[in-house]
Motif scaffolding. Sequence first.
Motif, short mmCIF file in Angstrom:
data_model
loop_
_atom_site.label_atom_id
_atom_site.label_comp_id
_atom_site.label_asym_id
_atom_site.label_seq_id
_atom_site.Cartn_x
_atom_site.Cartn_y
_atom_site.Cartn_z
N PHE A 69 0.84 -1.19 0.00
CA PHE A 69 0.00 0.00 0.00
C PHE A 69 0.88 1.25 0.00
CE2 PHE A 69 0.11 2.01 4.24
CZ PHE A 69 0.69 1.02 5.02
N ARG A 70 0.29 2.31 -0.49
CA ARG A 70 0.94 3.61 -0.54
C ARG A 70 -0.07 4.68 -0.13
NH1 ARG A 70 4.74 1.25 -0.22
NH2 ARG A 70 6.55 1.02 -1.58
N VAL A 71 0.40 5.77 0.44
CA VAL A 71 -0.49 6.87 0.81
C VAL A 71 0.17 8.20 0.46
CG1 VAL A 71 0.42 6.97 3.18
CG2 VAL A 71 -1.88 7.88 2.68
N SER A 72 -0.65 9.13 -0.01
CA SER A 72 -0.19 10.49 -0.25
C SER A 72 -1.14 11.44 0.48
CB SER A 72 -0.14 10.80 -1.75
OG SER A 72 -1.41 10.62 -2.35
N TYR A 73 -0.61 12.56 0.93
CA TYR A 73 -1.39 13.52 1.72
C TYR A 73 -1.68 14.77 0.91
CZ TYR A 73 -0.36 10.67 5.84
OH TYR A 73 -0.28 9.64 6.75
N HIS A 74 -2.91 15.30 1.05
CA HIS A 74 -3.34 16.46 0.27
C HIS A 74 -4.14 17.43 1.17
CE1 HIS A 74 -2.25 14.10 -3.37
NE2 HIS A 74 -2.71 13.08 -2.65
N LYS A 75 -3.49 17.88 2.23
CA LYS A 75 -4.04 18.86 3.18
C LYS A 75 -5.28 18.35 3.94
CE LYS A 75 -2.08 23.09 1.34
NZ LYS A 75 -2.32 24.46 0.87
N HIS A 76 -6.40 18.11 3.26
CA HIS A 76 -7.59 17.68 3.99
C HIS A 76 -8.06 16.28 3.59
CE1 HIS A 76 -9.42 19.18 0.27
NE2 HIS A 76 -10.53 18.52 0.59
N TYR A 77 -7.30 15.63 2.74
CA TYR A 77 -7.63 14.25 2.41
C TYR A 77 -6.35 13.46 2.10
CZ TYR A 77 -7.18 15.42 -2.62
OH TYR A 77 -6.72 15.81 -3.85
N LYS A 78 -6.47 12.15 2.19
CA LYS A 78 -5.36 11.25 1.90
C LYS A 78 -5.81 10.30 0.79
CE LYS A 78 -5.29 10.80 6.96
NZ LYS A 78 -5.23 9.89 8.12
N VAL A 79 -4.88 9.91 -0.04
CA VAL A 79 -5.18 8.93 -1.09
C VAL A 79 -4.42 7.65 -0.76
CG1 VAL A 79 -5.01 8.36 -3.54
CG2 VAL A 79 -5.56 10.71 -2.83
N LEU A 80 -5.17 6.60 -0.54
CA LEU A 80 -4.61 5.31 -0.14
C LEU A 80 -4.76 4.33 -1.30
CD1 LEU A 80 -3.59 3.19 1.94
CD2 LEU A 80 -5.98 2.94 2.69
N LYS A 81 -3.66 3.77 -1.73
CA LYS A 81 -3.68 2.80 -2.81
C LYS A 81 -3.12 1.48 -2.31
CE LYS A 81 -3.41 6.15 -6.58
NZ LYS A 81 -2.77 6.51 -7.85
N ALA A 82 -3.86 0.42 -2.60
CA ALA A 82 -3.43 -0.92 -2.19
C ALA A 82 -3.26 -1.77 -3.44
CB ALA A 82 -4.45 -1.56 -1.26
N ASN A 83 -2.31 -2.65 -3.39
CA ASN A 83 -2.12 -3.54 -4.53
C ASN A 83 -1.44 -4.81 -4.10
OD1 ASN A 83 0.99 -3.63 -5.36
ND2 ASN A 83 0.52 -1.58 -4.55
N VAL A 84 -1.77 -5.87 -4.77
CA VAL A 84 -1.06 -7.13 -4.56
C VAL A 84 -1.14 -7.90 -5.86
CG1 VAL A 84 -3.07 -8.36 -3.67
CG2 VAL A 84 -0.79 -9.13 -3.05
N ALA A 85 -0.04 -8.48 -6.24
CA ALA A 85 -0.02 -9.26 -7.47
C ALA A 85 -0.86 -10.51 -7.32
CB ALA A 85 1.42 -9.62 -7.83
N GLY A 86 -1.42 -10.95 -8.42
CA GLY A 86 -2.23 -12.17 -8.39
C GLY A 86 -1.42 -13.37 -7.95
N SER A 87 -2.12 -14.33 -7.45
CA SER A 87 -1.47 -15.55 -6.99
C SER A 87 -2.36 -16.72 -7.36
CB SER A 87 -1.28 -15.50 -5.47
OG SER A 87 -2.54 -15.60 -4.83
N GLU A 88 -1.97 -17.87 -6.90
CA GLU A 88 -2.78 -19.05 -7.17
C GLU A 88 -4.14 -18.94 -6.50
OE1 GLU A 88 -1.54 -22.63 -4.86
OE2 GLU A 88 0.16 -21.35 -4.34
#
Length: 411
Positions: A69-88
């Motif tokens: 996951f990654r997060v960026s800050y923008h004064k009054h909100y945050k953007v959270l991105k999650a990712n995981v590669a596919g698996s079996e």
Amino acid sequence: MSLRLFLFMSLIPFLLGCKPATSTSETSLAWEGQSGVPATNLVDACVEAYDASVDYFPEQVELQYADRFRVSYHKHYKVLKANVAGSEWGPDVSDTVVLVQCGTPAPPLEGELEGAAVVQVPVRTFASNEDGSIARASHLGYVDRVTGMAGGGIFNPVLRQKWEDGALLSVGESFHGPPNFEIILADQPGAVFLFTSSLNHTEALDKGRALGLATVPVVGWGEPTILGQAEWIKHTALFLNAEAAANSYFADVADRYLALKDRVAAQERRPVTIWGGPLSQGGRWWIEAGSWMAQALEDAGGHNPFLPDSGETAITLSTEAVLAQATDAEFWLTEHVALETLGAAGTLETIPAFREGRVYHIHKRAAPENDAYDWYETALVRPDLVLQDLVSILHTELLPDHELFFLQNIR
């Protein structure tokens, strides 16, 4: 854990009336006595007079080890991105959540934010069918904000008692199916953390949002390192505006982990150690290869003969293949709590770990009558304790007085 498919089917009528995925359940909180620029994040209040020039998140997280996951800050909100590669177990998971300080406007959901879920923070209540988020909130001091969990299978004594008292909702087990949205809709929590790995889970994520719930994917299980797994405490903290507490907690844990890892690095002897056990279908074994558990073994001064050439977290092998590569194993770790359940009777005794009584399971802290295992809770946030256990077994001379916390010898 039981599959509650019949409850999931009851959602179909609700799914016919889709609406935007925005959390609307937060109670408006007063930011009493404060104005201007906040010195700390608002962990228990909303903004009363929004000022676009103000940074409402003076306390922020920076990630060192987490890769999912990654997060960026923008004064009054945050953007959270999650990712995981596919698996079996399932497809690739990629998701964006916008965390908006309550009392301030949500940004336009366009560009990279198009289709993102919106969650007002700090959340005052949340449900989770994934034990890790509950454990992380508990260790941050926010156990009171849990209103729903998968079921009664929780080791945390406070939450277990609340569940027995009927003060917590059972929203459905995590591993095999979607949560019970009918129950969650009645509760309207500020966020719903969902264990996400398979196609069923990603569908549940979308369907929850279609119902107006702030569903959040949790893919910490995909972290390749134990410190990366532990750093997910910062992920939970983002929803509580508790970045400062998470930074402090994780820094202490990581410092202890790395200090012990450095001590172990000076050891020349690296005993062959294997982590795995038989699968339910006969004749096949599950062996930790490139997972965070296997990596912890390496940090503890062990040698894993099953280290993968590629990125597999675990591999499955026939009993014959395991025995062929395990002839020199001095230590063996497994989820199985009894030697009888490991099977292969009469053949495992050829391996030193079995012949000489150096087999350990990970469920010393458990209440099996409640289907509750602390390995799936505390171990996720305390890698330092995991490493201490491993080092005390593999290199006893370094921690001669250590009492095992998670691990227990099988005899």
